[in-house]
Enzyme design. Structure first.
Site, PDB file in Angstrom:
ATOM      1  CD  GLU A   1      40.378  40.876  44.153  1.00 47.32           C
ATOM      2  OE1 GLU A   1      40.167  39.654  44.127  1.00 47.32           O
ATOM      3  OE2 GLU A   1      41.121  41.411  44.996  1.00 47.32           O
TER       4      GLU A   1
ATOM      5  CB  CYS B   1      35.010  35.542  40.484  1.00 48.92           C
ATOM      6  SG  CYS B   1      34.631  36.501  41.961  1.00 48.92           S
TER       7      CYS B   1
ATOM      8  CG  ASN C   1      30.266  38.784  38.182  1.00 49.05           C
ATOM      9  OD1 ASN C   1      30.778  39.898  38.111  1.00 49.05           O
ATOM     10  ND2 ASN C   1      30.814  37.784  38.838  1.00 49.05           N
TER      11      ASN C   1
END
Ligand code: NAD
Length: 500
Positions: free
Chosen positions: A239, A273, A143
């Site tokens: 993460e 995210c 992403n």
């Protein structure tokens, strides 16, 4: 960068998700060639660790300058391989330069030996050294192909490690180009190795061989890799996913906040995210806020191409568009109402989905709790800030949260939210760009942190070196043990206030 040919010569062609055009082709490595990169990185590491930090800093600042110099080319490439809009791509360039600058200036201080407090001042002299861990393995998602691949490599490299980085298979070209810029900046060969390949082959090899594993991706994969890292007793940072809440307070100025809230939800086509997927709006402003927000979303310009004025681009691929559509259909079939969006935009390209706002989402809808990772947000009206806080915290995740309202009210709410970052009158950018502050997730959103001093020190091992002088800890020869114990007790008693 050295390019090793794959033993089976396999390659991967990258297509632009927005229009299907070919962006480029890259080697697609097997575990065997990936192992060669790891061996080269391991052989190079002692030499790199011996390079003065001042020299590493110069290289990093040159990389910073090169990223800015090649900004247009990087923006085009990021957009072409990922399908995102230009402003979202610019956030990547900004982050990369900012992170390089921050750690370039900070590394010297962080890596210097520290003096430590000791039991017997003067008699014991102790310093703490920070040695690199060795070869850092980085596994990145698609992403943010520049940020999430390179921004974790920056502190690892500055700390004296070498890096083997596996970018996601759909977006390897940006990371490869960034590695070329590092080489141009003067980074020696084999310090940064970008190795495109599958998670099963190249990713797993890194899990098995690296001395530290930095992973960004889903919570499911993160949990598996964390347990593998645990088996090997190597350091691990994950993460991971998020289901990030946003609270609009009773005293929010609706006209001022709607565009910021829109950005919080739909940046990077919601494939972020830390973007917002659920919103709790105080009843005092709900009648004003909801229609104003929906109108603001309906004004968004959606499309492909490099135009700065496009507000939202394509999703990464048709599978992701299918996933988003399934989440929305499931919610609607269970009673949710679509305030705007809720459909594919196939006339724009194969993977476009409209920015979507849902109301009345029931608790049994999958997206009520699960991460969609697309341009979909739902709104719930709440009767108090306490209710908003309770709902915001009622999740397995804890990555990011946001509060829009009067700062005095928002700060009080912020301190009660269970999230690694809380942004006030911003969706995510204020927290993310605070590179000197830790960034990461509570609960299933992560382990460890990036950014801040810990974002570099995690790539080091500490070595405590303690020299004993004048008198041994066990007491000088010729003094009875009981006398020595009394002397130490006296020193402890009267040292209590001195050692503060
Ligand atoms: P993913 O977990 O499927 O894949 C991420 C990376 O891991 C890819 O490079 C993939 O090839 C590799 N991988 C997958 N399985 C592996 C295995 N068994 N062994 C080794 N490597 C493996 O995640 P994704 O779907 O590509 O990314 C989206 C997810 O990432 C979302 O949940 C999003 O919230 C999360 N994310 C988190 C952050 C953050 O900073 N917290 C940032 C971006 C994305």
């Amino acid at each position: 960068m050295t390019t090793l040919l794959n033993q089976d010569n396999s390659t991967k062609t990258i297509k632009n998700p927005a229009d299907g055009t070919i962006v480029g082709t890259t080697n697609y490595h097997s575990a065997d060639t990936a192992r060669e990169y790891i061996e080269r990185a391991r052989a190079k590491q002692p030499e790199w660790a011996a390079t003065p930090v001042k020299e590493r800093k110069k290289i990093m600042l040159r990389y910073h300058d090169l990223v800015l110099k090649h900004q247009k080319e990087l923006l085009d490439l990021i957009q072409d391989e990922n399908g995102k809009n230009r402003r979202s791509a610019f956030e990547e360039v900004l982050d990369s330069a900012l992170t390089a600058r921050h750690y370039a200036y900070r590394a010297g201080k962080l890596l210097r030996s520290d003096r430590a407090k000791v039991a017997l001042p003067i008699a014991t002299k102790t310093r703490v050294e920070h040695a690199p861990v060795g070869v850092v393995g980085i596994i990145a998602p698609w992403n943010y192909p520049l940020v999430l691949a390179l921004s974790d490599a920056i502190p690892a490299i500055l700390a004296g490690n070498t890096v083997v980085l596996k970018p996601d298979s759909s977006t390897p070209l940006t990371a490869l180009r960034a590695a070329e810029l590092f080489a141009e900046a003067g980074l020696p060969k084999d310090v940064l190795n970008v190795v495109p390949g599958s998670g099963r082959e190249v990713g797993q090899l890194l899990v098995q061989e690296a001395d530290y594993l930095m992973f960004t991706g889903s919570s499911e994969t993160g949990a598996k890799l964390a347990s593998q890292a645990g088996e090997r007793l190597i350091g691990f940072s994950g993460e991971l996913g998020g289901k990030n809440p946003l609270i609009v307070t009773a005293d929010a100025d609706v006209d001022k906040v709607v565009s910021g809230v829109r950005h919080a939800c739909f940046s990077n086509t919601g494939q972020l995210c830390i973007s917002i997927e659920r919103m709790y709006v105080h009843r005092a402003v709900a009648d004003e806020f909801i229609p104003a927000f929906v109108r603001c979303v309906e004004k968004m310009r959606i499309g492909g191409g490099h135009d700065w004025d496009i507000d939202m681009g394509s999703l990464i691929n048709e599978d992701q568009a299918d996933t988003v559509a399934e989440f929305v259909e499931d919610a609607v079939s269970k009673g949710a109402t679509v305030a705007t969006g809720g459909k594919r935009l196939t006339d724009l390209g194969p993977a476009f989905y409209a920015p979507t706002v849902l109301l009345n989402v029931p608790e049994d809808a999958r997206l009520y709790r699960e991460e969609v990772f697309g341009p979909v947000v739902y709104i719930e009206v709440v009767d108090s800030h306490e209710e908003a806080i309770a709902k915001a915290n009622d999740t397995d995740y804890g990555l990011n949260a946001s509060v829009f309202g009067k700062p005095s009210t928002a700060h009080k709410i912020a301190s009660q939210l269970q999230a690694g970052t809380v942004n006030i009158n911003e969706g995510y950018g204020a927290g993310w760009s605070s590179v000197g502050a830790p960034m990461g997730g509570w609960k299933r959103s992560g382990v460890g942190r990036r950014h801040g001093d810990g974002g570099l020190l995690k790539y080091t091992e500490s070595r405590t070196v303690a020299e004993q002088r004048i008198v041994p800890i066990a007491g000088p020869d010729g003094i009875a043990p009981e006398r020595w114990a009394q002397a130490l007790t006296f020193a402890l008693k009267y040292g209590r206030d001195l050692m503060r």
